[in-house]
Design an enzyme around this catalytic site. Sequence first.
Site, PDB file in Angstrom:
ATOM      1  N   ASP A   1      -3.526  -5.303 -13.011  1.00  0.00           N
ATOM      2  CA  ASP A   1      -3.047  -4.203 -12.187  1.00  0.00           C
ATOM      3  C   ASP A   1      -1.524  -4.179 -12.019  1.00  0.00           C
ATOM      4  O   ASP A   1      -0.993  -3.308 -11.337  1.00  0.00           O
ATOM      5  CB  ASP A   1      -3.755  -4.174 -10.817  1.00  0.00           C
ATOM      6  CG  ASP A   1      -3.962  -5.549 -10.219  1.00  0.00           C
ATOM      7  OD1 ASP A   1      -3.387  -6.534 -10.744  1.00  0.00           O
ATOM      8  OD2 ASP A   1      -4.682  -5.652  -9.213  1.00  0.00           O
TER       9      ASP A   1
ATOM     10  N   HIS B   1      -8.814 -12.850  -3.496  1.00  0.00           N
ATOM     11  CA  HIS B   1      -8.476 -12.583  -2.092  1.00  0.00           C
ATOM     12  C   HIS B   1      -9.437 -13.265  -1.114  1.00  0.00           C
ATOM     13  O   HIS B   1      -9.157 -13.292   0.095  1.00  0.00           O
ATOM     14  CB  HIS B   1      -8.482 -11.071  -1.810  1.00  0.00           C
ATOM     15  CG  HIS B   1      -7.402 -10.319  -2.512  1.00  0.00           C
ATOM     16  ND1 HIS B   1      -6.066 -10.655  -2.394  1.00  0.00           N
ATOM     17  CD2 HIS B   1      -7.448  -9.261  -3.369  1.00  0.00           C
ATOM     18  CE1 HIS B   1      -5.343  -9.821  -3.133  1.00  0.00           C
ATOM     19  NE2 HIS B   1      -6.156  -8.974  -3.739  1.00  0.00           N
TER      20      HIS B   1
HETATM   21 ZN   LIG Z   1      -4.993  -6.978  -7.747  1.00  0.00          ZN
END
Ligand SMILES: [Zn+2]
Length: 313
Positions: A250, A127
């Site tokens: 995830d 990110h």
């Molecule tokens: Zn993630």
Amino acid sequence: MAGFGLIVDGRFEEHFTGADHPECVERLVGVRSTFEAAGIPERCEPVELVRASEEWLARVHDVDYIREAHAACSRGEKVFHSTDTAVCAESADISREASGTLVSLCRSVLDGKLERGFAAMRPPGHHAERAVAMGFCLFNHVAVAAADLRARGVERVLICDWDVHHGNGTQHIFDEDPDVFFFSCHQVPLYPGTGMAEETGIGAGEGATLNVPLRPGSGDADFLASLDQGLRAAAKKFQPEFVLVSAGFDAHAADPLANLEVSTEAFGEATKILMSIADEHAGGRLVSTLEGGYDLEALAASSKLHVETMLAG
Ligand SMILES: [Zn+2]
């Protein structure tokens, strides 16, 4: 035969994010102890920790941003840029070591000293934008590694990001670059809100980005099809010389931060798809780095299957 490089080091358990933060020390403690219980480290080559030079980081991050991250941690700030990106005094140093060590692992694979590798490190990186920390990430390790491979003469690098969240930082860093192909399959809608199918690259990089949004509730079939069809076809066209994986776990059904229904076993199948793409186009050169994964048991089991699949192949 060249060995398998494994980065699993207690140093990455010194990045403290505070109580009740999903990106916690226990994530890596669980992965490391699971690997140790399975005898995985003995079957792998260790990779020494390397601190990324400012030159390496500055290929994908603004120099002012790099210095600002260190300064914020040194000052004792508890978060950096965004409230979800918790830091401690050592976090910028540790993140920098994660980037540098991934570079070192990739260089060893490029030089033929290692065949493949996996880096179990934190904080994650995908990110992190050129000058913005977000989503638990400070420096974008996979981007730093891809840029280093390009600087060492690799003409085309493919990054596959199968974390359940869109790899906004990696996409934006390379979205005008035709020589780094970015693929991401991820849940939509979900943080960070980018990664629509229409985002295909910018300018000279048009066509070198492929996003496959997956609806909440999607399971193994959709997840694996995005890799076996979308990614495989893109790789055939792009002809990568090196394959990197932003391996978040995830998308797992047990993960508390997302709503996909991917099984542990599917991460083994996904690994096989990536290995076959690397074998077909990139001389087998494949390096994977941990991103997210917040159910401790699912993360440990999926990471173990990921590595054991690569070790067996
Ligand atoms: Zn993630």
